[in-house]
Scaffold this motif. Sequence first.
Motif, PDB file in Angstrom:
ATOM      1  N   GLN A 157       1.961  55.577  10.861  1.00 43.64           N
ATOM      2  CA  GLN A 157       2.784  54.924  11.878  1.00 43.64           C
ATOM      3  C   GLN A 157       4.276  55.189  11.652  1.00 43.64           C
ATOM      4  OE1 GLN A 157       1.787  50.774  12.063  1.00 43.64           O
ATOM      5  NE2 GLN A 157      -0.343  51.153  12.663  1.00 43.64           N
ATOM      6  N   TRP A 158       4.660  55.430  10.404  1.00 44.58           N
ATOM      7  CA  TRP A 158       6.071  55.618  10.077  1.00 44.58           C
ATOM      8  C   TRP A 158       6.382  57.054   9.672  1.00 44.58           C
ATOM      9  CZ3 TRP A 158       9.956  52.010  10.601  1.00 44.58           C
ATOM     10  CH2 TRP A 158       9.542  50.717  10.924  1.00 44.58           C
ATOM     11  N   ARG A 159       5.462  57.973   9.922  1.00 46.27           N
ATOM     12  CA  ARG A 159       5.639  59.360   9.483  1.00 46.27           C
ATOM     13  C   ARG A 159       6.938  59.963  10.021  1.00 46.27           C
ATOM     14  NH1 ARG A 159       2.179  63.969   8.462  1.00 46.27           N
ATOM     15  NH2 ARG A 159       0.338  62.697   8.851  1.00 46.27           N
ATOM     16  N   ASP A 160       7.218  59.781  11.310  1.00 45.26           N
ATOM     17  CA  ASP A 160       8.424  60.385  11.889  1.00 45.26           C
ATOM     18  C   ASP A 160       9.683  59.846  11.221  1.00 45.26           C
ATOM     19  OD1 ASP A 160       6.827  61.859  13.564  1.00 45.26           O
ATOM     20  OD2 ASP A 160       7.159  60.587  15.333  1.00 45.26           O
ATOM     21  N   GLY A 161       9.683  58.533  10.953  1.00 43.45           N
ATOM     22  CA  GLY A 161      10.843  57.940  10.298  1.00 43.45           C
ATOM     23  C   GLY A 161      11.016  58.442   8.878  1.00 43.45           C
ATOM     24  N   VAL A 162       9.905  58.587   8.161  1.00 45.30           N
ATOM     25  CA  VAL A 162       9.957  59.115   6.798  1.00 45.30           C
ATOM     26  C   VAL A 162      10.457  60.552   6.805  1.00 45.30           C
ATOM     27  CG1 VAL A 162       8.523  59.815   4.836  1.00 45.30           C
ATOM     28  CG2 VAL A 162       8.209  57.554   5.866  1.00 45.30           C
ATOM     29  N   ASP A 163       9.947  61.361   7.740  1.00 47.40           N
ATOM     30  CA  ASP A 163      10.386  62.753   7.830  1.00 47.40           C
ATOM     31  C   ASP A 163      11.877  62.850   8.149  1.00 47.40           C
ATOM     32  OD1 ASP A 163       7.833  63.598   7.271  1.00 47.40           O
ATOM     33  OD2 ASP A 163       7.316  64.088   9.347  1.00 47.40           O
ATOM     34  N   PHE A 198       6.730  51.312   1.216  1.00 46.52           N
ATOM     35  CA  PHE A 198       7.558  50.218   1.721  1.00 46.52           C
ATOM     36  C   PHE A 198       8.767  50.832   2.417  1.00 46.52           C
ATOM     37  CE2 PHE A 198       4.865  48.093  -1.203  1.00 46.52           C
ATOM     38  CZ  PHE A 198       4.818  46.762  -0.823  1.00 46.52           C
ATOM     39  N   VAL A 199       9.000  50.391   3.650  1.00 54.12           N
ATOM     40  CA  VAL A 199      10.056  50.951   4.495  1.00 54.12           C
ATOM     41  C   VAL A 199      11.067  49.869   4.827  1.00 54.12           C
ATOM     42  CG1 VAL A 199      10.570  51.931   6.765  1.00 54.12           C
ATOM     43  CG2 VAL A 199       8.582  52.750   5.474  1.00 54.12           C
ATOM     44  N   GLY A 200      12.343  50.221   4.709  1.00 51.01           N
ATOM     45  CA  GLY A 200      13.408  49.365   5.203  1.00 51.01           C
ATOM     46  C   GLY A 200      13.866  49.874   6.559  1.00 51.01           C
ATOM     47  N   HIS A 201      13.927  48.990   7.561  1.00 57.35           N
ATOM     48  CA  HIS A 201      14.344  49.430   8.897  1.00 57.35           C
ATOM     49  C   HIS A 201      15.297  48.415   9.515  1.00 57.35           C
ATOM     50  CE1 HIS A 201      11.923  46.608  11.395  1.00 57.35           C
ATOM     51  NE2 HIS A 201      11.086  46.639  10.388  1.00 57.35           N
ATOM     52  N   ILE A 202      16.077  48.905  10.451  1.00 57.42           N
ATOM     53  CA  ILE A 202      16.942  48.048  11.258  1.00 57.42           C
ATOM     54  C   ILE A 202      16.592  48.292  12.712  1.00 57.42           C
ATOM     55  CG2 ILE A 202      19.313  47.569  11.982  1.00 57.42           C
ATOM     56  CD1 ILE A 202      20.253  48.276   9.198  1.00 57.42           C
ATOM     57  N   ASP A 203      16.102  47.268  13.364  1.00 54.56           N
ATOM     58  CA  ASP A 203      15.696  47.360  14.771  1.00 54.56           C
ATOM     59  C   ASP A 203      14.696  48.496  14.998  1.00 54.56           C
ATOM     60  OD1 ASP A 203      17.380  45.242  15.425  1.00 54.56           O
ATOM     61  OD2 ASP A 203      19.076  46.571  15.817  1.00 54.56           O
ATOM     62  N   GLY A 204      13.788  48.670  14.048  1.00 53.55           N
ATOM     63  CA  GLY A 204      12.726  49.655  14.209  1.00 53.55           C
ATOM     64  C   GLY A 204      13.072  51.057  13.749  1.00 53.55           C
ATOM     65  N   GLU A 205      14.324  51.303  13.365  1.00 56.08           N
ATOM     66  CA  GLU A 205      14.695  52.624  12.850  1.00 56.08           C
ATOM     67  C   GLU A 205      14.618  52.614  11.328  1.00 56.08           C
ATOM     68  OE1 GLU A 205      18.389  55.850  12.593  1.00 56.08           O
ATOM     69  OE2 GLU A 205      18.760  53.797  13.289  1.00 56.08           O
ATOM     70  N   ALA A 206      13.750  53.473  10.785  1.00 56.35           N
ATOM     71  CA  ALA A 206      13.614  53.568   9.333  1.00 56.35           C
ATOM     72  C   ALA A 206      14.895  54.117   8.728  1.00 56.35           C
ATOM     73  CB  ALA A 206      12.435  54.459   8.974  1.00 56.35           C
ATOM     74  N   ILE A 207      15.444  53.408   7.728  1.00 58.61           N
ATOM     75  CA  ILE A 207      16.683  53.870   7.097  1.00 58.61           C
ATOM     76  C   ILE A 207      16.501  54.109   5.598  1.00 58.61           C
ATOM     77  CG2 ILE A 207      18.115  52.746   8.829  1.00 58.61           C
ATOM     78  CD1 ILE A 207      18.783  50.623   6.720  1.00 58.61           C
ATOM     79  N   ARG A 228      14.191  57.209  -0.958  1.00 55.35           N
ATOM     80  CA  ARG A 228      15.159  57.969  -0.161  1.00 55.35           C
ATOM     81  C   ARG A 228      15.722  57.087   0.946  1.00 55.35           C
ATOM     82  NH1 ARG A 228      11.599  63.627  -0.038  1.00 55.35           N
ATOM     83  NH2 ARG A 228      11.959  64.098  -2.243  1.00 55.35           N
ATOM     84  N   ARG A 229      16.935  57.426   1.384  1.00 55.83           N
ATOM     85  CA  ARG A 229      17.601  56.617   2.408  1.00 55.83           C
ATOM     86  C   ARG A 229      18.462  57.516   3.274  1.00 55.83           C
ATOM     87  NH1 ARG A 229      22.967  55.989   1.163  1.00 55.83           N
ATOM     88  NH2 ARG A 229      23.592  56.457  -0.989  1.00 55.83           N
ATOM     89  N   LEU A 230      18.834  57.004   4.431  1.00 53.72           N
ATOM     90  CA  LEU A 230      19.759  57.725   5.289  1.00 53.72           C
ATOM     91  C   LEU A 230      21.159  57.688   4.691  1.00 53.72           C
ATOM     92  CD1 LEU A 230      18.736  56.570   8.890  1.00 53.72           C
ATOM     93  CD2 LEU A 230      18.080  58.660   7.674  1.00 53.72           C
ATOM     94  N   PRO A 231      21.952  58.735   4.926  1.00 56.67           N
ATOM     95  CA  PRO A 231      23.297  58.789   4.331  1.00 56.67           C
ATOM     96  C   PRO A 231      24.184  57.618   4.725  1.00 56.67           C
ATOM     97  CG  PRO A 231      22.665  60.946   5.178  1.00 56.67           C
ATOM     98  CD  PRO A 231      21.602  59.985   5.637  1.00 56.67           C
TER      99      PRO A 231
END
Length: 337
Positions: A157-163, A198-207, A228-231
């Motif tokens: 379900q979170w593959r796209d966000g992880v990628d 475990f995924v951290g997200h804000i308003d559904g966007e994985a960060i 890993r995290r977004l810059p």
Amino acid sequence: MSSQTSQDTLGVSVEYVLNAIQEFSASENPSSFLAVNEGNSYFALPGRPGVIVYRPAGDFLIQFGGPFAPAASYVDLVRAFADHATARGRRLAVIQLQRRDAEIYAGEGFTVNQVGASYAVDLTAFTLAGSRYMQLRNKISRALRSGLTVVEADYEQWRDGVDDINTRWLPLKGEGARPLEYLVGQTGGPMQKHRRLFVGHIDGEAIGYVSYSPVYGANEGWMHDLSRRLPDSPAGVMEAVNKAAIDVFRSEGVPWLHFGFTPFTSLSDEREVPGHSLGFKWLMHHLWENQVVYPASSQLAYKQKWNQSLVLTEYAAFPGRASAEGFVNIWRAANAM
């Protein structure tokens, strides 16, 4: 080699390897699940339980850990794989041996040296109370106030966000950086069902995310693996994700959270084994002091935030004399060079 004929990757299934690391955990290697990474090669002796995990790099075969095998076939695998490498014109280097492994390898004529350590937290006694952890608590609180939500996630379900995180995270490591392999875990693939995400997200966007791999043996639990995290993610995201995972693990009665191998750390004379190389020992201390190969100090600082209570020394081994070239090829196998 002994009269028995060896078999390599084509004759050893990943399911066999998974069973081996689950059943034969006497070496207590907290990173043992990395044995089932895609891209690994395997060596076994027909009719003898156990397996050796390796990858080729340059003129070397780079072995991960000791044999995942019972005592009755352990030394036979050590000897047969050394002969296997020689018969194919390859040299051998071994990484992430545990203390028990190190002593056996030294007894078999290998030069064995410390290369770092792995760290673990006793979750049964875990706490972030007190002034020592005020900064960590505040960092987590700020991340949560930014709108961060942490969930245990289904990978598909979170593959796209992880990628997306993976793609945008790599530039944080500097120009020309490549993702490490072999000595770190993976996401996806047939073994994903054994990991936890475990995924951290804000308003559904994985960060940001942390992937945890199972740890077998006396110190069983989970290993904090890929993180890993977004810059542009808020400060404290990774800490908040890990704290949420700890809360879940503790509610389940999980005894240990491991943080994996950190090269060049916790080096001490007391942890060396007889016959170690003084030159290789100097090299490991030099790499710790100068941080020219791996950012060990920053990795260690993150792990020490969590009040680790178990330090496991890890070793490298080489047939005969220690080999700087072999050590370079260990890093080549890990995609660090």
